[in-house]
Design a protein around this motif. Structure first.
Motif, PDB file in Angstrom:
ATOM      1  N   ARG A   1       8.707  -2.607   8.142  1.00  0.00           N
ATOM      2  CA  ARG A   1       8.610  -0.996   7.345  1.00  0.00           C
ATOM      3  C   ARG A   1       9.133  -1.196   6.244  1.00  0.00           C
ATOM      4  O   ARG A   1      10.369  -1.452   5.845  1.00  0.00           O
ATOM      5  N   LEU A   2       8.142  -0.474   5.328  1.00  0.00           N
ATOM      6  CA  LEU A   2       8.623  -0.608   3.718  1.00  0.00           C
ATOM      7  C   LEU A   2       8.663   0.874   3.176  1.00  0.00           C
ATOM      8  O   LEU A   2       8.202   1.488   3.713  1.00  0.00           O
ATOM      9  N   PRO A   3       9.334   0.878   1.982  1.00  0.00           N
ATOM     10  CA  PRO A   3       9.327   2.085   1.429  1.00  0.00           C
ATOM     11  C   PRO A   3       8.214   2.567   1.100  1.00  0.00           C
ATOM     12  O   PRO A   3       7.042   2.070   0.833  1.00  0.00           O
ATOM     13  N   ILE A   4       8.034   3.775   0.714  1.00  0.00           N
ATOM     14  CA  ILE A   4       6.863   4.547   0.638  1.00  0.00           C
ATOM     15  C   ILE A   4       6.671   4.654  -0.828  1.00  0.00           C
ATOM     16  O   ILE A   4       5.313   4.741  -1.308  1.00  0.00           O
ATOM     17  N   PHE A   5       7.490   4.388  -1.726  1.00  0.00           N
ATOM     18  CA  PHE A   5       7.245   4.266  -3.146  1.00  0.00           C
ATOM     19  C   PHE A   5       7.795   2.971  -3.575  1.00  0.00           C
ATOM     20  O   PHE A   5       8.875   2.583  -3.087  1.00  0.00           O
ATOM     21  N   GLU A   6       7.388   2.344  -4.781  1.00  0.00           N
ATOM     22  CA  GLU A   6       7.525   1.269  -5.207  1.00  0.00           C
ATOM     23  C   GLU A   6       7.537   1.274  -6.923  1.00  0.00           C
ATOM     24  O   GLU A   6       6.928   2.115  -7.199  1.00  0.00           O
ATOM     25  N   LYS A   7       8.258   0.199  -7.349  1.00  0.00           N
ATOM     26  CA  LYS A   7       7.867   0.303  -8.925  1.00  0.00           C
ATOM     27  C   LYS A   7       6.389   0.093  -9.222  1.00  0.00           C
ATOM     28  O   LYS A   7       5.729  -0.653  -8.737  1.00  0.00           O
ATOM     29  N   THR A   8       6.047   1.007 -10.310  1.00  0.00           N
ATOM     30  CA  THR A   8       4.587   0.908 -10.289  1.00  0.00           C
ATOM     31  C   THR A   8       4.002  -0.493 -10.805  1.00  0.00           C
ATOM     32  O   THR A   8       2.707  -0.849 -10.182  1.00  0.00           O
ATOM     33  N   GLU A   9       4.841  -1.512 -11.173  1.00  0.00           N
ATOM     34  CA  GLU A   9       4.093  -2.529 -11.420  1.00  0.00           C
ATOM     35  C   GLU A   9       3.898  -3.495 -10.369  1.00  0.00           C
ATOM     36  O   GLU A   9       2.958  -4.394 -10.345  1.00  0.00           O
ATOM     37  N   VAL A  10       4.619  -3.135  -9.030  1.00  0.00           N
ATOM     38  CA  VAL A  10       3.840  -3.864  -7.851  1.00  0.00           C
ATOM     39  C   VAL A  10       2.418  -3.607  -7.733  1.00  0.00           C
ATOM     40  O   VAL A  10       1.921  -4.553  -7.152  1.00  0.00           O
ATOM     41  N   PHE A  11       1.982  -2.466  -7.890  1.00  0.00           N
ATOM     42  CA  PHE A  11       0.429  -2.193  -7.553  1.00  0.00           C
ATOM     43  C   PHE A  11      -0.231  -2.675  -9.066  1.00  0.00           C
ATOM     44  O   PHE A  11      -1.139  -3.172  -8.797  1.00  0.00           O
TER      45      PHE A  11
ATOM     46  N   LEU B   1      11.660 -14.388   3.086  1.00  0.00           N
ATOM     47  CA  LEU B   1      11.233 -14.618   4.353  1.00  0.00           C
ATOM     48  C   LEU B   1      10.539 -16.105   4.226  1.00  0.00           C
ATOM     49  O   LEU B   1      10.391 -16.616   5.654  1.00  0.00           O
ATOM     50  N   LEU B   2      10.321 -16.529   3.586  1.00  0.00           N
ATOM     51  CA  LEU B   2       9.414 -17.586   3.530  1.00  0.00           C
ATOM     52  C   LEU B   2      10.465 -18.758   3.585  1.00  0.00           C
ATOM     53  O   LEU B   2       9.983 -20.072   3.969  1.00  0.00           O
ATOM     54  N   GLN B   3      11.609 -18.617   3.502  1.00  0.00           N
ATOM     55  CA  GLN B   3      12.539 -19.658   3.643  1.00  0.00           C
ATOM     56  C   GLN B   3      12.796 -20.200   5.060  1.00  0.00           C
ATOM     57  O   GLN B   3      13.203 -20.955   5.599  1.00  0.00           O
ATOM     58  N   GLN B   4      12.766 -19.010   5.983  1.00  0.00           N
ATOM     59  CA  GLN B   4      13.012 -19.080   7.124  1.00  0.00           C
ATOM     60  C   GLN B   4      11.899 -19.672   7.865  1.00  0.00           C
ATOM     61  O   GLN B   4      12.014 -20.476   9.122  1.00  0.00           O
ATOM     62  N   SER B   5      10.645 -19.326   7.829  1.00  0.00           N
ATOM     63  CA  SER B   5       9.512 -19.894   8.331  1.00  0.00           C
ATOM     64  C   SER B   5       8.444 -20.100   7.393  1.00  0.00           C
ATOM     65  O   SER B   5       8.134 -18.966   6.648  1.00  0.00           O
ATOM     66  N   SER B   6       7.544 -20.962   7.174  1.00  0.00           N
ATOM     67  CA  SER B   6       6.627 -21.118   6.327  1.00  0.00           C
ATOM     68  C   SER B   6       5.350 -20.419   6.737  1.00  0.00           C
ATOM     69  O   SER B   6       4.548 -20.161   6.106  1.00  0.00           O
ATOM     70  N   ILE B   7       5.314 -20.119   7.954  1.00  0.00           N
ATOM     71  CA  ILE B   7       4.108 -19.078   8.292  1.00  0.00           C
ATOM     72  C   ILE B   7       4.541 -17.810   8.826  1.00  0.00           C
ATOM     73  O   ILE B   7       5.563 -17.621   9.549  1.00  0.00           O
ATOM     74  N   LEU B   8       3.910 -16.715   8.277  1.00  0.00           N
ATOM     75  CA  LEU B   8       4.608 -15.238   8.533  1.00  0.00           C
ATOM     76  C   LEU B   8       3.287 -14.392   9.355  1.00  0.00           C
ATOM     77  O   LEU B   8       2.330 -14.533   8.624  1.00  0.00           O
ATOM     78  N   ARG B   9       3.494 -13.760  10.332  1.00  0.00           N
ATOM     79  CA  ARG B   9       2.628 -13.082  10.976  1.00  0.00           C
ATOM     80  C   ARG B   9       3.201 -11.559  10.877  1.00  0.00           C
ATOM     81  O   ARG B   9       4.084 -11.261  11.625  1.00  0.00           O
ATOM     82  N   ILE B  10       2.754 -10.538  10.036  1.00  0.00           N
ATOM     83  CA  ILE B  10       3.464  -9.317   9.882  1.00  0.00           C
ATOM     84  C   ILE B  10       2.386  -8.383  10.025  1.00  0.00           C
ATOM     85  O   ILE B  10       1.253  -8.405   9.611  1.00  0.00           O
ATOM     86  N   TRP B  11       2.910  -7.070  10.495  1.00  0.00           N
ATOM     87  CA  TRP B  11       1.991  -6.040  10.635  1.00  0.00           C
ATOM     88  C   TRP B  11       2.598  -4.772  10.454  1.00  0.00           C
ATOM     89  O   TRP B  11       3.927  -4.835  10.085  1.00  0.00           O
ATOM     90  N   TYR B  12       2.201  -3.689   9.868  1.00  0.00           N
ATOM     91  CA  TYR B  12       2.615  -2.602   9.390  1.00  0.00           C
ATOM     92  C   TYR B  12       1.833  -1.280   9.665  1.00  0.00           C
ATOM     93  O   TYR B  12       0.595  -1.676  10.195  1.00  0.00           O
ATOM     94  N   LEU B  13       2.439  -0.151   9.637  1.00  0.00           N
ATOM     95  CA  LEU B  13       1.671   0.971  10.057  1.00  0.00           C
ATOM     96  C   LEU B  13       2.228   2.117   9.170  1.00  0.00           C
ATOM     97  O   LEU B  13       3.357   2.223   9.310  1.00  0.00           O
ATOM     98  N   GLY B  14       1.644   2.899   8.309  1.00  0.00           N
ATOM     99  CA  GLY B  14       2.262   3.996   7.590  1.00  0.00           C
ATOM    100  C   GLY B  14       1.370   4.664   6.730  1.00  0.00           C
ATOM    101  O   GLY B  14       0.226   4.533   6.839  1.00  0.00           O
ATOM    102  N   PRO B  15       1.873   5.660   6.109  1.00  0.00           N
ATOM    103  CA  PRO B  15       1.000   6.472   5.229  1.00  0.00           C
ATOM    104  C   PRO B  15       0.831   5.872   3.864  1.00  0.00           C
ATOM    105  O   PRO B  15       1.782   5.104   3.284  1.00  0.00           O
ATOM    106  N   LEU B  16      -0.239   6.143   3.139  1.00  0.00           N
ATOM    107  CA  LEU B  16      -0.465   5.853   1.917  1.00  0.00           C
ATOM    108  C   LEU B  16      -1.088   6.950   1.020  1.00  0.00           C
ATOM    109  O   LEU B  16      -1.630   7.982   1.632  1.00  0.00           O
ATOM    110  N   PHE B  17      -0.905   6.660  -0.397  1.00  0.00           N
ATOM    111  CA  PHE B  17      -1.324   7.838  -1.025  1.00  0.00           C
ATOM    112  C   PHE B  17      -2.451   7.423  -2.131  1.00  0.00           C
ATOM    113  O   PHE B  17      -2.164   6.423  -2.966  1.00  0.00           O
ATOM    114  N   ARG B  18      -3.586   8.147  -2.139  1.00  0.00           N
ATOM    115  CA  ARG B  18      -4.328   8.004  -3.399  1.00  0.00           C
ATOM    116  C   ARG B  18      -4.983   9.164  -3.724  1.00  0.00           C
ATOM    117  O   ARG B  18      -5.197  10.245  -2.911  1.00  0.00           O
TER     118      ARG B  18
END
Length: 421
Positions: free
Chosen positions: A39-49, A94-111
């Motif tokens: 679960r991640l923040p709904i906003f980020e620094k613009t440069e992320v995108f 997260l890649l230090q703990q395991s070299s393969i990550l399986r991640i899912w998410y669900l949440g609102p997006l804005f366009r």
RNA sequence: GCGGAAGUAGCUCAGCAGGUAGAGCAUCAGAUUGUGGCUCUGAGGGUCGUGGGUUCGAACCCCAUCUUUCGCCCCA
């Protein structure tokens, strides 16, 4: 009247059952495939995108909700999740703990787009990312995961469209050849595609304009310009999909709108959605980590589903879900007995029987009507006799039968009844 | 961002060629004073998206604006 923002939608109580249904299936299948939620923040620094999605994409150019916060930083409401996931993976090591990550998410997006059916300014996506491997099995794994979700949801009528964009080297080489070809026909292209020609010529491939279609149908195909590893990756991916019973349609003109994609790209299309026929899609993004200045190459692949579009499909297919109803309604003939009503209601709840009671001091008739509307199984009636003698009248709302019981017997009766259903 | 359509009671809609609003469903109440789901009767509820304009008079005509919807674009 103050109304909601254009392109946003209230999800009302009556729509919640279908949302819960979808969310439950997403949880189940994610677990089945060994993916963990993030679960991640709904906003980020613009440069992320802006750095990752592509400077020439519409998404970055005109569709982001970007603003300066009070500290003067440029902030953007997330328009997609993959870039945020990669940011979080790097930031939290997260890649230090395991070299393969399986991640899912669900949440609102804005366009910031022109709203339409299945196209909102705030909408929801489910997505899954398989990070740390370039094996074609991973590509297939992601598509198998998506298919499992559709199966569990009962969505059968859709197409899986796939294509490959090759690795960077192959794609660059192909782009040159494509540009060379298109240059000879540029005058005949649609005005939009003439603009694309300068900025992002690959996107001309999936134009729907008839003028472009004619020219594109004759153009060189990327498959003929892939280097050996890219071609092998694609062929192997398809082979695994076929072996696992996935039917797909190859479309050499499928190009997705986010610039970070490479190799396998795919889309899920439904006939129920009109112009917005895609309800999910994804692809490989082997170079995205480097865009964040991560020191290593981290191959990865992922996909996302539009929840609102999935719900439209389910509703078009005629899915009807029951709302949640309480089991019991406690009614009384006299408002004076309300103290007992509250006590009994609480007793029921303590015994895991969901219950509500009259809050408007209406007639018994009105209360039964209300009980009926609430689709309860039982109504418990407290009147003069019951109040004085310490028992209750239990009415079965299905067949109308009534019996006089002590409170304890009422509890066991309802519990037994529930057990039988 | 571009082009088309629509916006009337909580919901679905009607409202004929401009004369200040209707139906069905829903809600509430009643049909022997402690009993629902069927039926019957009645009631409440709308400044006709909003703001201007034309007209003696506009839900109906004109303009603007907001929202929804269809297509383009874009994408989930």
């Amino acid at each position: 009247m103050i109304s909601s923002i254009r392109g946003t939608k209230d999800i009302l109580p009556e729509e919640i059952p279908v949302w819960h249904f979808v969310e439950k299936k997403l949880h189940e299948v994610s677990n089945l495939f060994g993916f963990s939620e993030i679960r991640l923040p709904i906003f980020e620094k613009t440069e992320v995108f802006s750095r990752t999605i592509g400077a020439d994409t519409d998404l970055v150019n005109k569709e982001m909700y970007t603003f300066f916060d009070k500290g003067g930083d440029s902030i953007t409401l997330r328009p997609e999740m993959t870039a945020s996931v990669v940011r979080a993976v790097i930031q939290n090591n997260l890649l230090q703990q395991s070299s393969i990550l399986r991640i899912w998410y669900l949440g609102p997006l804005f366009r910031y787009e022109r709203p339409q059916k299945g196209r909102l300014r705030q909408f929801h996506q489910y997505g899954a990312e398989l990070i740390g491997t370039n094996e074609p099995e991973a590509d297939a794994e992601i598509i198998l995961l998506a298919k499992e979700i559709f199966d569990k949801l009962g969505i059968n009528d859709y197409n899986i469209i796939i294509n490959t964009l090759g690795n960077t080297f192959s794609r660059m080489r192909y782009k040159e050849i494509l540009v060379e070809y298109l240059r000879n026909h540029i005058a005949k292209l649609s005005p939009e595609s003439q603009v694309r020609f300068g900025k992002n010529p690959l996107r001309i491939l999936d134009s729907k304009d008839p003028r472009d279609l004619e020219i594109v149908s004759e153009c060189p195909r990327i498959l003929n310009y892939l280097d050996k590893p890219s071609l092998e990756h694609y062929e192997k991916t398809k082979k695994i999909l076929e072996k696992n019973g996935i039917t797909f349609i190859e479309n050499p003109f499928l190009v997705r709108g986010l610039d970070y994609y490479s190799h396998t790209v795919f889309e899920f299309q439904s006939p129920y959605l009109g112009a917005q026929n895609s309800f999910g899609g994804g692809g490989r993004y082997n170079e995205l980590f480097e865009q964040f200045n991560y020191p290593k190459q981290v191959p990865a692949i992922g996909f996302a589903l539009g929840i609102e579009r999935i719900i439209i499909i389910l509703e078009e297919q005629g899915l009807k879900l029951d709302n949640y109803y309480p089991t019991a309604y406690v009614a009384t003939t006299k408002p004076e007995y309300l103290d007992m009503v509250v006590e009994i209601t609480q007793l029921l709840r303590k015994n895991n029987i969901s219950a509500i009671y009259e809050l408007q001091k209406r007639s018994l008739k009105a209360q039964l009507k209300e009980a009926n509307r609430q689709k309860v199984l039982f109504t418990i009636i407290i009147g003069d006799e019951e109040y004085q003698n310490g028992f209750v009248t239990l009415k079965n709302m299905k067949d109308g039968t009534q019996r006089t019981l002590t409170l304890n017997d009422t509890l066991t009766y309802i519990q037994n009844y529930q057990g039988q259903i």
